[in-house]
Design a protein around this motif. Structure first.
Motif, PDB file in Angstrom:
ATOM      1  N   UNK A 160     -51.666  78.514 -28.642  1.00 35.72           N
ATOM      2  CA  UNK A 160     -50.368  78.484 -27.973  1.00 35.72           C
ATOM      3  C   UNK A 160     -50.222  79.727 -27.093  1.00 35.72           C
ATOM      4  N   UNK A 161     -49.265  79.670 -26.187  1.00 35.32           N
ATOM      5  CA  UNK A 161     -48.949  80.807 -25.326  1.00 35.32           C
ATOM      6  C   UNK A 161     -47.474  80.719 -24.933  1.00 35.32           C
ATOM      7  N   UNK A 162     -46.875  81.807 -24.471  1.00 38.81           N
ATOM      8  CA  UNK A 162     -45.453  81.757 -24.117  1.00 38.81           C
ATOM      9  C   UNK A 162     -45.104  80.658 -23.113  1.00 38.81           C
ATOM     10  N   UNK A 163     -45.938  80.471 -22.083  1.00 38.68           N
ATOM     11  CA  UNK A 163     -45.616  79.469 -21.059  1.00 38.68           C
ATOM     12  C   UNK A 163     -46.381  78.168 -21.234  1.00 38.68           C
ATOM     13  N   UNK A 187     -50.401  75.240 -26.102  1.00 29.99           N
ATOM     14  CA  UNK A 187     -49.082  74.709 -26.442  1.00 29.99           C
ATOM     15  C   UNK A 187     -48.007  75.727 -26.064  1.00 29.99           C
ATOM     16  N   UNK A 188     -46.975  75.323 -25.349  1.00 26.28           N
ATOM     17  CA  UNK A 188     -45.866  76.257 -25.093  1.00 26.28           C
ATOM     18  C   UNK A 188     -45.277  76.723 -26.427  1.00 26.28           C
ATOM     19  N   UNK A 189     -45.036  78.001 -26.553  1.00 26.54           N
ATOM     20  CA  UNK A 189     -44.614  78.552 -27.842  1.00 26.54           C
ATOM     21  C   UNK A 189     -43.290  77.951 -28.310  1.00 26.54           C
ATOM     22  N   UNK A 190     -42.441  77.514 -27.383  1.00 27.98           N
ATOM     23  CA  UNK A 190     -41.166  76.928 -27.800  1.00 27.98           C
ATOM     24  C   UNK A 190     -41.324  75.517 -28.366  1.00 27.98           C
ATOM     25  N   UNK A 191     -42.543  74.971 -28.308  1.00 31.45           N
ATOM     26  CA  UNK A 191     -42.799  73.649 -28.876  1.00 31.45           C
ATOM     27  C   UNK A 191     -43.555  73.722 -30.203  1.00 31.45           C
ATOM     28  N   UNK A 192     -43.759  74.941 -30.690  1.00 32.17           N
ATOM     29  CA  UNK A 192     -44.510  75.143 -31.925  1.00 32.17           C
ATOM     30  C   UNK A 192     -43.589  75.042 -33.134  1.00 32.17           C
ATOM     31  N   UNK A 193     -44.060  74.368 -34.177  1.00 33.27           N
ATOM     32  CA  UNK A 193     -43.324  74.298 -35.440  1.00 33.27           C
ATOM     33  C   UNK A 193     -44.088  75.102 -36.488  1.00 33.27           C
ATOM     34  N   UNK A 194     -43.436  76.101 -37.064  1.00 30.59           N
ATOM     35  CA  UNK A 194     -44.081  76.962 -38.056  1.00 30.59           C
ATOM     36  C   UNK A 194     -44.541  76.167 -39.277  1.00 30.59           C
ATOM     37  N   UNK A 236     -38.891  82.952 -29.193  1.00 21.99           N
ATOM     38  CA  UNK A 236     -39.637  81.917 -29.910  1.00 21.99           C
ATOM     39  C   UNK A 236     -40.754  82.533 -30.751  1.00 21.99           C
ATOM     40  N   UNK A 237     -41.387  83.595 -30.235  1.00 19.08           N
ATOM     41  CA  UNK A 237     -42.380  84.317 -31.031  1.00 19.08           C
ATOM     42  C   UNK A 237     -41.700  84.979 -32.227  1.00 19.08           C
ATOM     43  N   UNK A 238     -40.558  85.604 -31.987  1.00 19.15           N
ATOM     44  CA  UNK A 238     -39.847  86.268 -33.074  1.00 19.15           C
ATOM     45  C   UNK A 238     -39.434  85.261 -34.153  1.00 19.15           C
TER      46      UNK A 238
END
Length: 352
Positions: free
Chosen positions: A97-100, A134-141, A164-166
């Motif tokens: 994943x990455x921020x963008x 994957x955009x980081x805002x689409x990641x599910x922990x 989203x990283x935080x």
């Protein structure tokens, strides 16, 4: 008097730069060409566990330039490729994943690349993942057993303040899962606060790229970066653990596993595997790792024990003479003539 001072300074500088040139002349050329290496060429990657042990998320930067300096940056390829295969060989599926999202910028220094790094570049599956991060805002922990923050100077710009990283870090941490990072990757932890308002890293043992390492490579780093990573981590209350410059140092503090620099990547990744309850599958130690062990022995015990260690290591495998010579150059540039000469002596013994 002034004339004598100028002449003396000129002679000193001439000797110094002559010494640097001499050491560089001792650096052997890269003899092997690993550029065509594929996954099938690496026996280590043929011993996959039969069942998947879950997923690990590797996060890379999306930043292409260092602020307004115009200097290109990105994630460090070696700091992604090596953990990617450590995790894969130990039975984990790795997402990137990455921020963008999309294709993130990579820093590829051919002088640093080994078989695993070229295998990554030649691996269609790995390239598909990194080129379509994957955009980081689409990641599910919930989907991951661990997260690993890859290094690269770009992380200093888009990791620390990314909500989203935080959020991802907080969720992974609160679930008792593992958080790993290496080099500049711990920038992802720099501003994370827990539900009680306390910094995540307060009173925790943390390693990351040090001020000394940063300022040696980039003297104006304070102007190029939003902050120096070591300074920020200390300000957040971390118990910062700095190892010798440009050598292996990994801190393991419960769920947090952090490495100081690129030479800490292998150990950081394998420490994450151990933290998840598994013994890492056997792996042949690389010549670079052998050389780092040699230099660590020198740092801790001096030349005599390092010379004995050199003989022991050469019986087990190769030494990376280029890395050894480069440490001699660094020592000379830092005005450490005794250390530089000792390393050159080790280099000479390695060539016997």
């Amino acid at each position: 008097m002034l004339k004598k001072i100028v002449i003396s300074l000129a002679l000193t500088l001439s000797v110094f730069f002559g010494f640097i040139i001499w050491i560089k002349g001792l650096i052997p050329p890269q003899e092997q060409d690993f550029s065509t290496t594929t996954v099938s060429d690496l026996p280590y990657l043929q011993q996959l566990p039969r069942e998947s042990r879950g997923k690990i998320l590797a996060v890379v930067t999306s930043t292409e330039t260092m602020g307004d300096s115009g200097k290109a940056t990105g994630y460090e390829l070696t700091e992604l490729a090596r953990p990617y295969y450590i995790f894969s060989a130990n039975g984990f599926i790795v997402d990137i994943a990455s921020p963008r999202g999309g294709k993130p910028p990579a820093v590829i220094d051919k002088d640093d690349l080994g078989p695993f790094d070229y295998a990554f570049l030649n691996d269609p599956e790995a390239q598909q993942k990194v080129n379509n991060s994957i955009p980081i805002d689409q990641v599910s922990a919930e989907d991951y057993r661990a997260v690993f923050f890859v290094g690269g100077k770009g992380t200093m710009f888009d990791f620390p303040d990314n909500p989203h990283i935080q959020s991802l870090v907080r969720e992974i941490y609160s679930s008792g899962k593992i958080i790993g990072a290496v080099c500049h990757g711990p920038a992802a932890l720099a501003n994370v606060t827990l539900d009680n308002g306390e910094p995540l890293i307060a009173d925790r043992q943390i390693s990351a790229f040090t001020n000394e390492e940063e300022l040696f490579l980039i003297p104006d780093a304070k102007q190029r970066f939003p902050f120096l990573l070591e300074d920020r981590l200390r300000k957040q209350g971390a118990v910062f653990q700095a190892g010798p410059t440009y050598l292996e140092q990994v801190s393991v503090d419960g769920q947090l596993i952090t490495g100081q620099n690129p030479w800490s990547t292998w150990l950081a990744a394998e420490s994450m595997v151990r933290a998840m309850g598994y013994t890492p599958v056997p792996r042949q130690v690389t010549p670079v790792e052998q050389t780092v062990k040699l230099l660590l022995t020198y740092e801790k015990h001096g030349f005599t024990e390092a010379a004995e260690k050199l003989q022991e290591l050469q019986e087990k495998g190769e030494i990376d003479q280029r890395l050894l010579a480069m440490h001699g150059v660094v020592s000379a540039m830092r005005w450490e003539p005794g250390r530089a000469l000792d390393i050159i002596r080790l280099l000479s013994k390695s060539q016997d």
